[in-house]
Design a protein around this motif. Structure first.
Motif, PDB file in Angstrom:
ATOM      1  N   THR A  49       1.024  -1.257  -0.042  1.00 59.51           N
ATOM      2  CA  THR A  49       0.375  -0.260   0.018  1.00 59.51           C
ATOM      3  C   THR A  49       0.691   1.688  -0.363  1.00 59.51           C
ATOM      4  O   THR A  49       1.926   1.327   0.171  1.00 59.51           O
ATOM      5  N   THR A  50       0.317   2.582  -0.178  1.00 67.09           N
ATOM      6  CA  THR A  50       0.813   4.031  -0.519  1.00 67.09           C
ATOM      7  C   THR A  50       1.419   4.121   0.860  1.00 67.09           C
ATOM      8  O   THR A  50       2.261   4.274   1.243  1.00 67.09           O
ATOM      9  N   LYS A  51       0.414   3.552   2.371  1.00 67.06           N
ATOM     10  CA  LYS A  51       0.794   3.663   3.513  1.00 67.06           C
ATOM     11  C   LYS A  51       2.440   3.473   4.034  1.00 67.06           C
ATOM     12  O   LYS A  51       3.002   4.382   4.682  1.00 67.06           O
ATOM     13  N   GLY A  52       2.430   2.466   3.591  1.00 65.64           N
ATOM     14  CA  GLY A  52       4.012   1.445   3.774  1.00 65.64           C
ATOM     15  C   GLY A  52       4.837   1.737   2.937  1.00 65.64           C
ATOM     16  O   GLY A  52       6.072   1.102   2.482  1.00 65.64           O
ATOM     17  N   SER A  53       4.576   2.708   1.947  1.00 63.56           N
ATOM     18  CA  SER A  53       6.008   2.920   1.008  1.00 63.56           C
ATOM     19  C   SER A  53       6.852   3.635   1.286  1.00 63.56           C
ATOM     20  O   SER A  53       7.720   4.114  -0.001  1.00 63.56           O
ATOM     21  N   TRP A  54       7.576   4.717   2.079  1.00 61.51           N
ATOM     22  CA  TRP A  54       7.662   6.123   2.744  1.00 61.51           C
ATOM     23  C   TRP A  54       8.567   5.241   2.665  1.00 61.51           C
ATOM     24  O   TRP A  54       9.663   6.496   1.704  1.00 61.51           O
ATOM     25  N   PHE A  55       9.714   4.563   2.714  1.00 64.04           N
ATOM     26  CA  PHE A  55      10.980   3.930   2.249  1.00 64.04           C
ATOM     27  C   PHE A  55      11.217   4.366   1.099  1.00 64.04           C
ATOM     28  O   PHE A  55      12.173   4.174   0.339  1.00 64.04           O
ATOM     29  N   LEU A  56      10.677   4.224   0.416  1.00 63.51           N
ATOM     30  CA  LEU A  56      10.706   3.662  -1.145  1.00 63.51           C
ATOM     31  C   LEU A  56      11.009   5.081  -2.295  1.00 63.51           C
ATOM     32  O   LEU A  56      11.964   4.561  -3.439  1.00 63.51           O
ATOM     33  N   HIS A  57      11.356   6.469  -1.310  1.00 63.49           N
ATOM     34  CA  HIS A  57      11.237   6.896  -2.268  1.00 63.49           C
ATOM     35  C   HIS A  57      12.958   7.788  -1.605  1.00 63.49           C
ATOM     36  O   HIS A  57      13.546   8.009  -2.609  1.00 63.49           O
ATOM     37  N   TYR A  58      13.500   6.605  -1.240  1.00 68.88           N
ATOM     38  CA  TYR A  58      15.280   6.860  -0.916  1.00 68.88           C
ATOM     39  C   TYR A  58      15.649   6.352  -2.088  1.00 68.88           C
ATOM     40  O   TYR A  58      17.016   6.675  -2.833  1.00 68.88           O
ATOM     41  N   GLU A  59      14.798   5.659  -3.260  1.00 72.77           N
ATOM     42  CA  GLU A  59      16.373   5.010  -4.643  1.00 72.77           C
ATOM     43  C   GLU A  59      16.115   6.479  -4.899  1.00 72.77           C
ATOM     44  O   GLU A  59      17.205   6.623  -6.108  1.00 72.77           O
ATOM     45  N   ASP A  60      14.807   7.303  -4.834  1.00 76.57           N
ATOM     46  CA  ASP A  60      15.447   8.925  -6.127  1.00 76.57           C
ATOM     47  C   ASP A  60      16.087   9.403  -5.610  1.00 76.57           C
ATOM     48  O   ASP A  60      16.912  10.607  -5.478  1.00 76.57           O
ATOM     49  N   LYS A  61      16.778   9.096  -4.316  1.00 72.49           N
ATOM     50  CA  LYS A  61      18.425  10.200  -3.081  1.00 72.49           C
ATOM     51  C   LYS A  61      19.323   9.457  -3.607  1.00 72.49           C
ATOM     52  O   LYS A  61      19.865  10.203  -3.026  1.00 72.49           O
ATOM     53  N   MET A  62      19.442   8.279  -4.189  1.00 75.55           N
ATOM     54  CA  MET A  62      20.355   7.609  -4.568  1.00 75.55           C
ATOM     55  C   MET A  62      21.052   8.686  -5.351  1.00 75.55           C
ATOM     56  O   MET A  62      20.892   8.192  -6.805  1.00 75.55           O
ATOM     57  N   ASP A  63      22.627   8.575  -5.123  1.00 74.06           N
ATOM     58  CA  ASP A  63      23.538   8.867  -6.682  1.00 74.06           C
ATOM     59  C   ASP A  63      24.803   8.075  -7.048  1.00 74.06           C
ATOM     60  O   ASP A  63      25.444   7.783  -6.481  1.00 74.06           O
ATOM     61  N   THR A  64      23.559   7.534  -8.448  1.00 73.42           N
ATOM     62  CA  THR A  64      24.315   6.317  -8.867  1.00 73.42           C
ATOM     63  C   THR A  64      26.133   6.220  -9.276  1.00 73.42           C
ATOM     64  O   THR A  64      26.641   4.994  -8.834  1.00 73.42           O
ATOM     65  N   GLU A  65      26.111   7.439  -9.484  1.00 68.60           N
ATOM     66  CA  GLU A  65      28.024   7.276  -9.922  1.00 68.60           C
ATOM     67  C   GLU A  65      28.505   7.877  -8.500  1.00 68.60           C
ATOM     68  O   GLU A  65      29.916   7.299  -8.355  1.00 68.60           O
ATOM     69  N   LEU A  66      28.201   8.084  -6.961  1.00 73.45           N
ATOM     70  CA  LEU A  66      29.014   8.317  -6.041  1.00 73.45           C
ATOM     71  C   LEU A  66      29.280   6.676  -5.524  1.00 73.45           C
ATOM     72  O   LEU A  66      29.731   6.157  -5.450  1.00 73.45           O
TER      73      LEU A  66
END
Length: 410
Positions: A33-50
């Motif tokens: 559910t969307t309620k339990g998906s808060w930590f999925l936003h960390y994927e957008d914060k990941m710098d793949t180059e780093l």
């Protein structure tokens, strides 16, 4: 989350040189559910180059340690630069780890050798298909096949980046420089500067000589523009925009006009229904329709406003749009994946509920306060703007009436 994360303390002046200081590890099944998906936003914060640079540094540390071990076995003197180099690598690694965000999804099948095939078979037999998908296979819940847009498929998404134009902005050069530097934080400001300058020239799916069609949704806390262009039997949803809270319709139109400033045809076909008339709780005393037209004209655009009448009933809208996805209407909608990530997520998660006239789109969360687990842009407001655009282009086609209209001159 609300209690634990703020308690993650520690005095940086004493422990800041350790990468684990103020660090977090979040482990979970894939949420359903969307309620339990808060930590999925960390994927957008990941710098793949780093992250790639960290992996390369770890390899260099291992390589240097192996070199030192070989010299010891051969009873040869260890050059003084090797321990110093190793220390510098370790310090650099700690600096990078202290600011890094790493996101990874792992399937239970990666532990097949440890768990055994029988365990996987048992889980597939005993768990519901959705729980098996999220808890065992670690797959995100995709398009809801019992939702409001049940006929949408993965092939209704496409990629359309103009890489030649992106290369001309210098992305390739910055990435190469970042790869040569162990500590890539210096590149972040350059990336943000380039990102702020991106406009419609980065998109390869725009017909530059045709007007842009838009549908909108108006709300006290979030306002949307969904932009598309019909081509033959396709309706390409080329980009969507939204503004939240104190930013209202004038700011939304300004964002649109800034992004499409290089577009030669400064004509907008604005589809709207009765919800845009007679009320306005987002900007001023004028209604939504007046404000939208006024703001576009103020930015130098010509507006062709097309009135759709009263909003279509939900059951009729459901049938029309899903037949469109199935190829049974004149236009089939397709979404530019890069330019509509929030809209696509909102469409995929839109549910249905029973109403007095049959079933309807579930809009029960629209008036609830925003939370990290339930962002405004992932609710049904944006899907309503898409509905208006599709209904307008399908039922009230105007696009071909203005084939050559550049700069407001036909």
């Amino acid at each position: 989350k609300d209690e634990t994360l703020p308690a993650n303390g520690g005095i940086r002046s004493y422990f800041g040189h350790h990468s684990f200081n103020h660090s977090m590890m979040v482990l979970s099944d894939m949420p359903q559910t969307t309620k339990g998906s808060w930590f999925l936003h960390y994927e957008d914060k990941m710098d793949t180059e780093l992250i790639d640079t960290i992996k390369g540094t770890i390899y260099k540390i291992w390589q240097t340690k192996e070199r030192i071990a070989q010299l010891k076995e051969q009873r040869k003197p260890i050059p003084s630069y090797l321990p110093n180099y190793l220390k510098w690598l370790d310090q650099s690694l700690n600096k990078m780890r202290s600011v890094a965000v790493y996101y990874k999804e792992y399937s239970t099948l990666e532990n097949l050798q440890l768990l055994g095939e029988e365990y996987i078979r048992q889980m597939k037999r005993d768990l519901t298909p959705k729980t098996f998908q999220t808890s065992i296979l670690c797959q995100k819940i995709g398009i809801s096949h019992d939702g409001f847009y049940s006929s949408m498929q993965e092939y209704h998404k496409y990629d359309a980046s103009d890489f030649d134009y992106l290369d001309s902005l210098g992305y390739d050069r910055i990435i190469k420089e970042a790869q040569q530097d162990l500590y890539t934080i210096h590149a972040n400001n350059q990336f943000s500067t380039l990102n702020s300058s991106l406009d419609c020239r980065t998109d390869s799916d725009i017909d530059p000589m045709q007007p842009l069609c838009i549908g909108m949704d108006y709300n006290a806390n979030i306002n949307w523009i969904v932009c598309g262009q019909p081509r033959a039997n396709r309706l390409n949803i080329i980009k969507s925009f939204y503004v939240k809270f104190e930013r209202k319709i004038p700011a939304l139109v300004a964002d649109f006009c800034t992004y499409y400033a290089p577009h030669p045809n400064k004509t907008v076909i604005y589809y709207y229904d009765a919800t845009a008339l007679g009320s306005n709780y987002a900007v001023n005393d004028q209604d939504f329709h007046w404000v939208v037209v006024h703001e576009f004209e103020r930015h130098g655009w010509q507006v062709i406003d097309v009135y759709l009448g009263n909003p279509m009933r939900h059951d009729e809208k459901y049938l029309l749009i899903n037949q469109g996805f199935a190829g049974k209407q004149r236009l089939m909608p397709y979404f530019n994946r890069q330019n509509n990530d929030d809209l696509i997520l909102a469409i995929q998660s839109a549910g249905v509920e029973r109403g007095r006239n049959g079933f309807r789109k579930n809009k029960s969360m629209e008036k609830q306060p925003e939370s990290e687990e339930d962002l405004l842009e992932h609710r049904t407001d944006g899907t309503d703007a898409f509905d208006t655009l599709y209904i307008g282009c399908e039922k009230f086609p105007q696009h071909d009436l203005y084939p050559i209209c550049v700069g407001g001159v036909r």
